[in-house]
Design an enzyme around this catalytic site. Structure first.
Site, PDB file in Angstrom:
ATOM      1  N   GLU A  85       0.977  -1.121  -0.088  1.00 43.54           N
ATOM      2  CA  GLU A  85       0.212  -0.045   0.210  1.00 43.54           C
ATOM      3  C   GLU A  85       0.918   1.289  -0.051  1.00 43.54           C
ATOM      4  O   GLU A  85       1.667   1.438   0.947  1.00 43.54           O
ATOM      5  CB  GLU A  85      -1.027  -0.114   1.162  1.00 43.54           C
ATOM      6  CG  GLU A  85      -1.920  -1.289   1.344  1.00 43.54           C
ATOM      7  CD  GLU A  85      -2.582  -1.352   2.531  1.00 43.54           C
ATOM      8  OE1 GLU A  85      -2.505  -0.499   3.403  1.00 43.54           O
ATOM      9  OE2 GLU A  85      -3.010  -2.472   2.598  1.00 43.54           O
ATOM     10  N   ASP A 100      -5.090   8.917  11.077  1.00 36.69           N
ATOM     11  CA  ASP A 100      -3.920   8.438  10.924  1.00 36.69           C
ATOM     12  C   ASP A 100      -3.323   8.775  12.472  1.00 36.69           C
ATOM     13  O   ASP A 100      -3.393  10.007  12.901  1.00 36.69           O
ATOM     14  CB  ASP A 100      -2.857   8.832  10.071  1.00 36.69           C
ATOM     15  CG  ASP A 100      -3.381   8.108   8.797  1.00 36.69           C
ATOM     16  OD1 ASP A 100      -3.153   6.793   8.919  1.00 36.69           O
ATOM     17  OD2 ASP A 100      -3.601   8.621   7.866  1.00 36.69           O
TER      18      ASP A 100
END
Lengths: 260, 393
Positions: free
Chosen positions: A47, A58
């Site tokens: 990814e 995040d």
């Protein structure tokens, strides 16, 4: 050509290791080498993170890497430029992961086309929700043989999981527990009842578990409940200025796959 | 109902709920239940009572005669600065804390820029005995010190955010991360008409008390419930949404939003989103944003921490696009002068944010018979240091 994500899950059913890294980190031009080294060391799926200025889902590690990558000059355009010839040297599936706004500004159609051109197999766009994807963008993705991977969490209802399974191609991204990335959990922190519940649902798609996978123990444990697992923050954190990228990646992957 | 949100959370092309799956359950619960809860008799009763006895509503609609004389046109001030805690923010936090209680949440999080929303949130948490965590950009923590101290005294935990520009945008990111990490017991009290549906609609409904009162007060004072125009400052846009709300469908009322131009809209130091922005997705909403061509959000700047935000509520983006409201901007310099003018003409020291709305009076053509209502969203107490520094008193 068949989508490489499907090819992977047809030939390998378990212990799949997917690794996330932020494009443009630690240095702007590391992207291709990182991909090549990950493949060489036995990673199954990669990814590639498109950095964003406001990565709300995040934790600190990926936030920091995004900030550095943006300062280094990474952009969607730049990333496609770097990936132009990636398929000459790398065979495993590649996924672009990022937030929706940079994709929207690039143009969703142009983005999907470009992905197809350079050989990207899928996307993970956490803030592109199922409903918006289905209503506006699904057809464009299909036309470009691009799988948009959707997430589920311990809070996702059974009905919605079925809906997501129905729309998904490739695999479902199981967020291990309510969290942002890199929460640094231990094996015993995982919601095993959630993992078991999903296992028993007999979904049509394969499943990879992500968030909080950081070492061999958490990886192996996740693999007991899904086709494999995804490592992000722990990998991003592992880059060591004093060691070459080659050595750093090989020792990281070895450490994860120890007994798997 | 041309300017109301549709069932998917859109105002025209703007709005929606661009949320990561980790926020879905929380947002879905809110979306499914907010209208039924806030329209119930039990909720209305408690809300109205607190508005009257705790907030001190209705806030006065004050005819500013010396200011009117100065401008040669009638100027009325909607005195949200006289609310408990010194701004319009409490209207929304009272509404949301009651909602959070009905949803059985035991922990509240909030983001704040100028600290007004943080103080308003900490206040209602103290009122209801609920744990409160407020995220605030580290830069704002230092420039709004009195509000930080107030929040702490009220029992809230204030967490300085060191990422990005260390201002409101970064505090919002951090609050969203907190909510993702605590989906079960926590309610996120968003302070403006931004964020995923149903927040923009919900906050606008709580703030709509401002225009509801304006209408009845104008009727009482002038015999006509419709002013010529309503002026309000816009960062995210909550006070403007409240001041415009009950006039949206009355097209004869001119609506004017005033953004923070900062050092000027042609400089990089600005927060005038509608002037320099373009459509995009940030903080779970499709709206107008300050961004570069790569879709990275650019850092806003304004002397007023409360307007220092790179986006704007989707309702305002829609009002701008359709032309229903006109949006102007005022520079720091113009704002400081407008604040001084109000102070010396009327003995009212406004918040820097509200002074943006006042500064627009210099920029529009007004007739002597016009009725201009300026929403004075907050008090200048929190900005005394900036004023004193600038004017050298």
């Amino acid at each position: 050509m068949k989508n490489r994500i499907n090819q992977l899950f047809e030939t390998k059913k378990e212990n799949i290791l997917s690794v996330y890294f932020t494009a443009g980190f630690p240095n702007l031009s590391d992207t291709v080498q990182i991909i090549q080294e990950l493949e060489k060391n036995g990673v199954d799926l990669i990814e590639i993170g498109i950095p964003f200025s406001d990565p709300t889902a995040d934790g600190p590690t990926i936030q920091h890497s995004s900030e550095v990558a943006l300062k280094n000059g990474m952009s969607v355009k730049q990333l496609f430029e770097q990936l132009k010839e990636i398929r000459e040297s790398v065979k495993i599936p590649l996924i672009l992961m990022g937030y929706f706004n940079p994709v929207l500004q690039f143009g969703v159609e142009a983005f999907c086309k470009k992905c197809h051109e350079v050989g990207i197999d899928g996307t993970i766009l956490p803030d592109l929700p199922l409903e918006e994807f289905e209503e506006h963008y699904k057809d464009t993705f299909i036309k470009n043989n691009l799988h948009n991977i959707l997430l589920i969490t311990p809070q996702t209802s059974e009905k919605r999981i079925r809906q997501i399974d129905n729309v998904s191609e490739g695999f479902i991204y199981m967020v291990s527990s309510a969290s942002t990335t890199g929460a640094g959990k231990k094996v015993e922190d995982f919601h095993l009842d959630y993992f078991e519940r999903i296992q028993q649902m007999n979904l049509k798609n394969a499943r990879l578990i992500g968030f909080g996978i950081s070492d061999n123990a958490t990886f192996t444990n996740a693999c007991n409940y899904a086709n494999g697992a995804i490592i992000g923050s722990a990998f991003v954190k592992s880059f060591d200025k004093n060691v070459t990228i080659k050595k750093s990646i090989s020792s990281f992957v070895k450490h994860i796959l120890l007994h798997a | 109902m041309k300017y109301q949100v549709n069932e998917k959370g859109y105002y025209g092309e703007f709005g929606g709920a661009w949320i990561p799956e980790m926020m879905f359950t929380n947002i879905d619960e809110l979306k499914t239940r907010y209208l039924e809860i806030i329209e119930s008799d039990e909720f209305r009763k408690e809300f109205d009572q607190l508005m009257k006895d705790y907030v001190g509503r209705p806030s006065p609609l004050y005819y500013a005669s010396r200011l009117s004389e100065y401008f040669g046109s009638k100027v009325y001030l909607k005195r949200e600065d006289l609310n408990h805690t010194g701004s319009h923010k409490l209207n929304n936090t009272i509404g949301q804390i009651l909602l959070a209680q009905k949803l059985e949440k035991t922990r509240i999080i909030a983001e704040t820029g100028a600290g007004q929303h943080g103080v308003a949130t900490a206040t209602v948490c103290a009122l209801k005995g609920i744990k409160c965590v407020v995220y605030m950009g580290a830069l704002d923590v230092s420039r709004q010190a009195p509000n930080v101290k107030k929040m702490k005294m009220l029992g809230a935990e204030v967490i300085p955010v060191h990422s990005g520009n260390k201002t409101l945008k970064d505090a919002t990111n951090e609050a969203m991360r907190d909510w993702i990490n605590n989906p079960e017991d926590t309610h996120y009290i968003i302070g403006s008409v931004v964020g995923p549906h149903p927040y923009p609609d919900m906050v606008a409904r709580f703030q709509s008390i401002i225009s509801a009162e304006m209408k009845s007060q104008l009727k009482e004072q002038t015999g006509n419930e419709f002013p010529t125009r309503v002026l309000a400052c816009v960062g995210g846009g909550s006070n403007a949404a409240g001041a415009f709300y009950h006039f949206l469908d009355d097209e004869q009322v001119e609506l004017i939003g005033v953004e923070a131009a900062g050092k000027g809209v042609d400089t990089p130091e600005t927060a005038a989103t509608l002037t320099v922005g373009s459509p995009g997705v940030l903080h779970s909403s499709k709206t107008m944003l300050m961004q570069n061509t790569d879709g990275q959000i650019t850092e806003p700047y304004s002397i007023s921490a409360g307007l220092d935000y790179p986006g704007i509520g989707p309702l305002h983006a829609h009002l701008h696009k359709t032309g229903r409201a006109k949006f102007l901007s005022a520079t720091d310099e113009e704002v400081l002068q407008a604040a001084l003018l109000l102070t010396q003409k009327e003995g009212i020291i406004p918040a820097l944010e509200s002074a943006h709305a006042l500064a627009a009076l210099n920029k529009i053509k007004m007739n002597p018979e016009d009725i201009n209502v300026v929403n004075l969203s907050g008090s200048g107490n929190k900005d005394m240091e900036t004023y004193l520094d600038y004017f050298g008193y």
